[in-house]
Design a protein around this motif. Structure first.
Motif, PDB file in Angstrom:
ATOM      1  N   ASN A 191       0.826  -1.201   0.000  1.00 31.90           N
ATOM      2  CA  ASN A 191       0.000   0.000   0.000  1.00 31.90           C
ATOM      3  C   ASN A 191       0.866   1.260   0.000  1.00 31.90           C
ATOM      4  O   ASN A 191       1.697   1.439   0.895  1.00 31.90           O
ATOM      5  CB  ASN A 191      -0.901   0.039   1.234  1.00 31.90           C
ATOM      6  N   LYS A 192       0.660   2.119  -1.005  1.00 31.29           N
ATOM      7  CA  LYS A 192       1.241   3.453  -0.969  1.00 31.29           C
ATOM      8  C   LYS A 192       0.245   4.363  -0.259  1.00 31.29           C
ATOM      9  O   LYS A 192      -0.946   4.348  -0.579  1.00 31.29           O
ATOM     10  CB  LYS A 192       1.496   3.982  -2.385  1.00 31.29           C
ATOM     11  N   VAL A 193       0.736   5.167   0.689  1.00 37.59           N
ATOM     12  CA  VAL A 193      -0.182   5.957   1.521  1.00 37.59           C
ATOM     13  C   VAL A 193       0.299   7.405   1.632  1.00 37.59           C
ATOM     14  O   VAL A 193       1.481   7.661   1.879  1.00 37.59           O
ATOM     15  CB  VAL A 193      -0.313   5.358   2.941  1.00 37.59           C
ATOM     16  N   ARG A 194      -0.639   8.321   1.441  1.00 37.40           N
ATOM     17  CA  ARG A 194      -0.424   9.735   1.752  1.00 37.40           C
ATOM     18  C   ARG A 194      -1.361  10.090   2.904  1.00 37.40           C
ATOM     19  O   ARG A 194      -2.576   9.966   2.781  1.00 37.40           O
ATOM     20  CB  ARG A 194      -0.717  10.630   0.553  1.00 37.40           C
ATOM     21  N   VAL A 195      -0.800  10.504   4.041  1.00 37.86           N
ATOM     22  CA  VAL A 195      -1.606  11.006   5.156  1.00 37.86           C
ATOM     23  C   VAL A 195      -1.828  12.490   4.922  1.00 37.86           C
ATOM     24  O   VAL A 195      -0.875  13.241   4.699  1.00 37.86           O
ATOM     25  CB  VAL A 195      -0.910  10.776   6.510  1.00 37.86           C
ATOM     26  N   ILE A 207       2.041  13.498   4.719  1.00 35.57           N
ATOM     27  CA  ILE A 207       3.045  12.551   5.214  1.00 35.57           C
ATOM     28  C   ILE A 207       2.900  11.279   4.389  1.00 35.57           C
ATOM     29  O   ILE A 207       1.779  10.808   4.160  1.00 35.57           O
ATOM     30  CB  ILE A 207       2.825  12.238   6.711  1.00 35.57           C
ATOM     31  N   TYR A 208       4.015  10.711   3.958  1.00 33.06           N
ATOM     32  CA  TYR A 208       3.980   9.551   3.078  1.00 33.06           C
ATOM     33  C   TYR A 208       4.633   8.339   3.747  1.00 33.06           C
ATOM     34  O   TYR A 208       5.622   8.472   4.463  1.00 33.06           O
ATOM     35  CB  TYR A 208       4.722   9.847   1.771  1.00 33.06           C
ATOM     36  N   PHE A 209       4.067   7.154   3.476  1.00 35.91           N
ATOM     37  CA  PHE A 209       4.714   5.919   3.912  1.00 35.91           C
ATOM     38  C   PHE A 209       4.226   4.756   3.053  1.00 35.91           C
ATOM     39  O   PHE A 209       3.269   4.883   2.271  1.00 35.91           O
ATOM     40  CB  PHE A 209       4.467   5.651   5.399  1.00 35.91           C
ATOM     41  N   PHE A 210       4.899   3.629   3.178  1.00 37.59           N
ATOM     42  CA  PHE A 210       4.533   2.407   2.469  1.00 37.59           C
ATOM     43  C   PHE A 210       4.205   1.353   3.516  1.00 37.59           C
ATOM     44  O   PHE A 210       4.985   1.143   4.451  1.00 37.59           O
ATOM     45  CB  PHE A 210       5.685   1.929   1.584  1.00 37.59           C
ATOM     46  N   LEU A 228      11.680   5.588   0.491  1.00 37.50           N
ATOM     47  CA  LEU A 228      10.866   5.291  -0.687  1.00 37.50           C
ATOM     48  C   LEU A 228      11.300   6.087  -1.906  1.00 37.50           C
ATOM     49  O   LEU A 228      11.729   7.232  -1.802  1.00 37.50           O
ATOM     50  CB  LEU A 228       9.394   5.592  -0.370  1.00 37.50           C
ATOM     51  N   ASP A 229      11.132   5.453  -3.090  1.00 41.14           N
ATOM     52  CA  ASP A 229      11.519   6.079  -4.349  1.00 41.14           C
ATOM     53  C   ASP A 229      10.360   6.819  -5.022  1.00 41.14           C
ATOM     54  O   ASP A 229      10.588   7.689  -5.856  1.00 41.14           O
ATOM     55  CB  ASP A 229      12.062   5.023  -5.332  1.00 41.14           C
ATOM     56  N   TRP A 230       9.110   6.437  -4.712  1.00 46.36           N
ATOM     57  CA  TRP A 230       7.964   6.962  -5.449  1.00 46.36           C
ATOM     58  C   TRP A 230       7.403   8.242  -4.854  1.00 46.36           C
ATOM     59  O   TRP A 230       6.521   8.872  -5.464  1.00 46.36           O
ATOM     60  CB  TRP A 230       6.843   5.917  -5.493  1.00 46.36           C
ATOM     61  N   VAL A 231       7.882   8.661  -3.700  1.00 45.96           N
ATOM     62  CA  VAL A 231       7.284   9.813  -3.015  1.00 45.96           C
ATOM     63  C   VAL A 231       7.385  11.077  -3.864  1.00 45.96           C
ATOM     64  O   VAL A 231       6.449  11.887  -3.894  1.00 45.96           O
ATOM     65  CB  VAL A 231       7.946  10.019  -1.634  1.00 45.96           C
ATOM     66  N   HIS A 232       8.495  11.259  -4.571  1.00 42.14           N
ATOM     67  CA  HIS A 232       8.662  12.493  -5.364  1.00 42.14           C
ATOM     68  C   HIS A 232       7.575  12.601  -6.434  1.00 42.14           C
ATOM     69  O   HIS A 232       7.159  13.705  -6.799  1.00 42.14           O
ATOM     70  CB  HIS A 232      10.054  12.537  -5.997  1.00 42.14           C
ATOM     71  N   GLN A 233       7.088  11.442  -6.943  1.00 41.90           N
ATOM     72  CA  GLN A 233       6.017  11.480  -7.937  1.00 41.90           C
ATOM     73  C   GLN A 233       4.716  11.957  -7.311  1.00 41.90           C
ATOM     74  O   GLN A 233       3.971  12.737  -7.916  1.00 41.90           O
ATOM     75  CB  GLN A 233       5.838  10.098  -8.555  1.00 41.90           C
ATOM     76  N   TRP A 234       4.447  11.504  -6.095  1.00 46.39           N
ATOM     77  CA  TRP A 234       3.225  11.953  -5.417  1.00 46.39           C
ATOM     78  C   TRP A 234       3.364  13.395  -4.949  1.00 46.39           C
ATOM     79  O   TRP A 234       2.395  14.148  -4.946  1.00 46.39           O
ATOM     80  CB  TRP A 234       2.916  11.031  -4.233  1.00 46.39           C
ATOM     81  N   ARG A 235       4.569  13.790  -4.553  1.00 49.05           N
ATOM     82  CA  ARG A 235       4.773  15.181  -4.137  1.00 49.05           C
ATOM     83  C   ARG A 235       4.552  16.134  -5.298  1.00 49.05           C
ATOM     84  O   ARG A 235       4.155  17.296  -5.082  1.00 49.05           O
ATOM     85  CB  ARG A 235       6.188  15.350  -3.590  1.00 49.05           C
TER      86      ARG A 235
END
Length: 239
Positions: A191-195, A207-210, A228-235
């Protein structure tokens, strides 16, 4: 040898294609190849996550926070919402409490900004079934509304994942859900998660976590955004 085989197939393709069992065999072969390739990609990703988790646990001394059960106002909402442009800094010193089957995952932190109320919501994305490591569009899940004033210098803790007593999904055992289990947002294996912490004036902190379910015998395992590597895409969606 290969050239002879190709030539033979070319000459006899019309005959072979007229036999139903040939198509059935080709379909089974195609399905098997798809399953093997998809499994290989998924196992490779899990191996990478396990390695990062091991490295992260070494950094923090493999200590797990002891979560205390807070009072939760359980609500959830599946409609996706656009991200606002205004940013806030409500919580600092973020910590996750995980490893307890009864209280599978909590998030806590010290209050950095006073606000009259605070909503805690999640954007959660999990892999699409049968499509390797392609993730679904994020689902919006309302976790809790803190309607009393949040005062700078205090500390809050919110439970993010709940264990269902009577699971709405019999296939999940034990069953863990984001927010109220009756709303049926199950915690998938990955699960990719953005709080999203939303203040009284609409300002947000992200706030991001996996999160992984069932890894190494743990109900829930968390990798923070620094791993995590994918956070920059969500940011990039925050801009």
């Amino acid at each position: 040898m290969l050239a002879d085989s190709i030539e033979w197939l070319s000459k006899n393709w019309n005959v072979l294609s007229s036999a139903p069992w040939v198509f059935a065999s080709l379909a089974m072969l195609s399905a098997a190849i798809t399953y093997i390739v998809g499994t290989w990609f998924k196992n490779s990703e899990i191996a990478i996550l396990e390695r990062r988790l091991t490295e992260h646990e070494k950094k923090i001394g493999s200590s797990l926070a002891e979560p205390a059960p807070p009072s939760i106002d359980r609500k959830s909402d599946g409609a996706a919402t656009p991200l606002p442009k205004h940013r806030a800094d409500f919580l600092r010193n973020i910590q996750y409490g995980w490893g307890d089957a009864q209280i599978p995952l909590t998030l806590s932190g010290s209050v950095a900004t006073t606000t009259d109320r605070l909503r805690v919501v999640l954007d959660v994305s999990s892999p699409m079934l049968g499509l390797g490591m392609s993730f679904q569009p994020a689902q919006f899940v309302l976790i809790k509304e803190l309607k009393d004033a949040i005062v700078r210098g205090g500390r809050i803790e919110v439970q993010l994942v709940f264990r269902a007593v009577n699971s709405p999904n019999p296939g999940f055992s034990p069953a863990f859900f984001w927010g109220d289990p009756e709303k049926n947002y199950p915690v998938m294996p990955m699960n990719k998660v953005r709080v999203r912490l939303i203040g009284g004036h609409g300002d947000e902190q992200h706030i991001y976590f996996f999160a992984l379910a069932g890894l190494g015998g743990q109900p829930i395992t968390v990798l923070p955004e620094s791993e995590l590597d994918w956070v920059h895409q969500w940011r990039a969606q925050d801009m």
